[in-house]
Design a protein around this motif. Structure first.
Motif, mmCIF file in Angstrom:
data_model
loop_
_atom_site.group_PDB
_atom_site.id
_atom_site.type_symbol
_atom_site.label_atom_id
_atom_site.label_comp_id
_atom_site.label_asym_id
_atom_site.label_seq_id
_atom_site.Cartn_x
_atom_site.Cartn_y
_atom_site.Cartn_z
ATOM 1 N N UNK A 175 0.831 -1.202 0.000
ATOM 2 C CA UNK A 175 0.000 0.000 0.000
ATOM 3 C C UNK A 175 0.870 1.257 0.000
ATOM 4 N N UNK A 176 1.950 1.230 0.760
ATOM 5 C CA UNK A 176 2.865 2.370 0.765
ATOM 6 C C UNK A 176 3.471 2.588 -0.619
ATOM 7 N N UNK A 177 3.892 1.500 -1.272
ATOM 8 C CA UNK A 177 4.507 1.624 -2.599
ATOM 9 C C UNK A 177 3.521 2.201 -3.607
ATOM 10 N N UNK A 178 2.251 1.809 -3.522
ATOM 11 C CA UNK A 178 1.237 2.395 -4.415
ATOM 12 C C UNK A 178 1.164 3.897 -4.217
ATOM 13 N N UNK A 179 1.114 4.300 -2.961
ATOM 14 C CA UNK A 179 0.997 5.728 -2.656
ATOM 15 C C UNK A 179 2.215 6.501 -3.122
ATOM 16 N N UNK A 180 3.387 5.971 -2.832
ATOM 17 C CA UNK A 180 4.631 6.666 -3.177
ATOM 18 C C UNK A 180 4.763 6.860 -4.683
ATOM 19 N N UNK A 181 4.475 5.811 -5.464
ATOM 20 C CA UNK A 181 4.634 5.945 -6.915
ATOM 21 C C UNK A 181 3.620 6.915 -7.501
ATOM 22 N N UNK A 182 2.421 6.959 -6.952
ATOM 23 C CA UNK A 182 1.434 7.932 -7.427
ATOM 24 C C UNK A 182 1.922 9.355 -7.174
ATOM 25 N N UNK A 183 2.425 9.597 -5.977
ATOM 26 C CA UNK A 183 2.918 10.934 -5.655
ATOM 27 C C UNK A 183 4.097 11.315 -6.536
ATOM 28 N N UNK A 184 5.057 10.399 -6.666
ATOM 29 C CA UNK A 184 6.253 10.750 -7.426
ATOM 30 C C UNK A 184 5.937 10.915 -8.908
ATOM 31 N N UNK A 185 5.031 10.107 -9.455
ATOM 32 C CA UNK A 185 4.647 10.284 -10.855
ATOM 33 C C UNK A 185 4.059 11.680 -11.073
ATOM 34 N N UNK A 186 3.169 12.096 -10.177
ATOM 35 C CA UNK A 186 2.570 13.427 -10.293
ATOM 36 C C UNK A 186 3.620 14.526 -10.183
ATOM 37 N N UNK A 230 3.047 3.870 -11.254
ATOM 38 C CA UNK A 230 1.920 4.741 -11.566
ATOM 39 C C UNK A 230 2.341 5.744 -12.632
ATOM 40 N N UNK A 231 1.340 6.263 -13.343
ATOM 41 C CA UNK A 231 1.572 7.307 -14.335
ATOM 42 C C UNK A 231 0.598 8.443 -14.070
ATOM 43 N N UNK A 232 1.079 9.672 -14.189
ATOM 44 C CA UNK A 232 0.258 10.872 -14.021
ATOM 45 C C UNK A 232 0.282 11.652 -15.321
ATOM 46 N N UNK A 233 -0.892 12.057 -15.802
ATOM 47 C CA UNK A 233 -1.010 12.763 -17.081
ATOM 48 C C UNK A 233 -1.768 14.057 -16.863
ATOM 49 N N UNK A 234 -1.232 15.146 -17.414
ATOM 50 C CA UNK A 234 -1.930 16.427 -17.303
ATOM 51 C C UNK A 234 -3.188 16.412 -18.142
ATOM 52 N N UNK A 235 -4.278 16.860 -17.556
ATOM 53 C CA UNK A 235 -5.565 16.925 -18.250
ATOM 54 C C UNK A 235 -5.976 18.382 -18.358
ATOM 55 N N UNK A 236 -7.277 18.641 -18.480
ATOM 56 C CA UNK A 236 -7.747 20.020 -18.620
ATOM 57 C C UNK A 236 -7.412 20.823 -17.378
ATOM 58 N N UNK A 237 -7.041 22.075 -17.578
ATOM 59 C CA UNK A 237 -6.737 22.951 -16.460
ATOM 60 C C UNK A 237 -5.285 22.869 -16.056
ATOM 61 N N UNK A 238 -4.906 23.679 -15.120
ATOM 62 C CA UNK A 238 -3.540 23.743 -14.630
ATOM 63 C C UNK A 238 -3.519 23.394 -13.153
ATOM 64 N N UNK A 239 -2.589 22.530 -12.780
ATOM 65 C CA UNK A 239 -2.389 22.274 -11.357
ATOM 66 C C UNK A 239 -1.389 23.273 -10.813
ATOM 67 N N UNK A 240 -1.360 23.425 -9.517
ATOM 68 C CA UNK A 240 -0.435 24.385 -8.899
ATOM 69 C C UNK A 240 0.433 23.681 -7.893
ATOM 70 N N UNK A 241 1.730 23.744 -8.079
ATOM 71 C CA UNK A 241 2.632 23.112 -7.121
ATOM 72 C C UNK A 241 2.707 23.901 -5.833
ATOM 73 N N UNK A 242 2.091 25.079 -5.783
ATOM 74 C CA UNK A 242 2.083 25.844 -4.541
ATOM 75 C C UNK A 242 0.934 25.414 -3.645
ATOM 76 N N UNK A 243 -0.082 24.764 -4.230
ATOM 77 C CA UNK A 243 -1.244 24.397 -3.437
ATOM 78 C C UNK A 243 -1.186 22.938 -3.040
ATOM 79 N N UNK A 244 -2.348 22.322 -2.927
ATOM 80 C CA UNK A 244 -2.379 20.926 -2.528
ATOM 81 C C UNK A 244 -3.729 20.590 -1.953
ATOM 82 N N UNK A 245 -3.967 19.307 -1.770
ATOM 83 C CA UNK A 245 -5.214 18.886 -1.155
ATOM 84 C C UNK A 245 -5.194 19.270 0.320
#
Length: 248
Positions: A175-186, A230-245
């Motif tokens: 479970x940790x590895x799933x989380x880590x790869x998702x974060x690092x891909x993004x 994991x793979x992360x792909x940019x979709x519509x809109x812009x994400x902000x590295x200054x913000x976050x959930x």
């Protein structure tokens, strides 16, 4: 995002690498996996004629032969695939770094300037290469042991840390590895990497990722046992590295 198809690379014969490009790149990533144990020798034979001087020097600096073999296999494959897609000799592919979106330094996403977005990751003997028409990031990691999981999980989002703590001990590393790869891909897709606080984004520890950060789609990649990806792909809109959930 539908789970993308993962294609294997065989360096012998070299033409096998070039046979399965999609007709046109889209937001759906094209993914290749490289097995350095099976195909490292083939990549080593091709490396002198394909890798640039900087890549060859970096390969020579690896202390462990297995690390060198994985690096060479991944970068030979990357240049062959990019060269084929761009219509140039693999040795002539020019790979640069974009500006970091956080500090402006020259260590952001790798790029070619040729309209093909790509990302590369390797861990132990496995490498993943991803390509799309939009910015993306990919990550593969060997599943850590329980001790490493316990040491690092405090770096994650508070909800993810609680989710891991609630799992049976035997289930936490995967479970940790799933989380880590998702974060690092993004974060690789953003071009900021692990300079960003890993606790800011909640991607989840379960079998299916949570909806990605704004403007990004996250998908797990099926890889050999003992690894997560994991793979992360940019979709519509812009994400902000200054913000976050928002933390909860």
């Amino acid at each position: 995002m539908t789970r993308p198809v993962l294609q294997a690379i065989d360096f012998d014969p070299q033409d096998d690498i070039r046979s399965a490009w999609p007709s046109g790149l889209t937001e759906m990533p094209a993914l290749w996996i490289v097995d350095a144990v099976r195909h490292g020798d083939g990549a080593e034979r091709l490396a002198p004629a394909i890798l640039d001087t900087g890549e060859q020097r970096r390969a020579e600096r690896f202390v462990r032969p297995a690390d060198r073999r994985c690096y060479v296999a991944a970068h030979v494959a990357l240049r062959i695939l990019l060269g084929d897609r761009m219509g140039v000799d693999p040795r002539d592919v020019r790979i640069v770094r974009e500006s970091c979106p956080s500090c402006g330094g020259p260590h952001g996403r790798p790029a070619t300037g040729g309209g093909v977005h790509f990302s590369l990751s390797h861990s132990r003997d496995v490498s993943l290469l991803a390509f799309a028409a939009v910015p993306l990031g990919v990550d593969v990691q060997a599943v850590p042991d329980g001790e490493a999981t316990a040491e690092i999980r405090a770096m994650l989002h508070p909800v993810e840390a609680r989710e891991l703590a609630a799992l049976p001990a035997a289930d936490r590393p995967a479970a940790f590895a799933r989380t880590w790869t998702r974060k690092e891909a993004y974060l690789k897709g953003e071009g900021i990497g692990l300079a960003r606080d890993l606790s800011l984004d909640h991607v989840g520890t379960g079998p299916v990722p949570r909806p990605g950060p704004a403007g990004w789609s996250l998908t797990d990649v099926q890889v050999p046992a003992g690894y997560a990806a994991a793979v992360a792909v940019r979709t519509a809109g812009q994400s902000s590295v200054q913000g976050g959930h928002q933390r909860k």
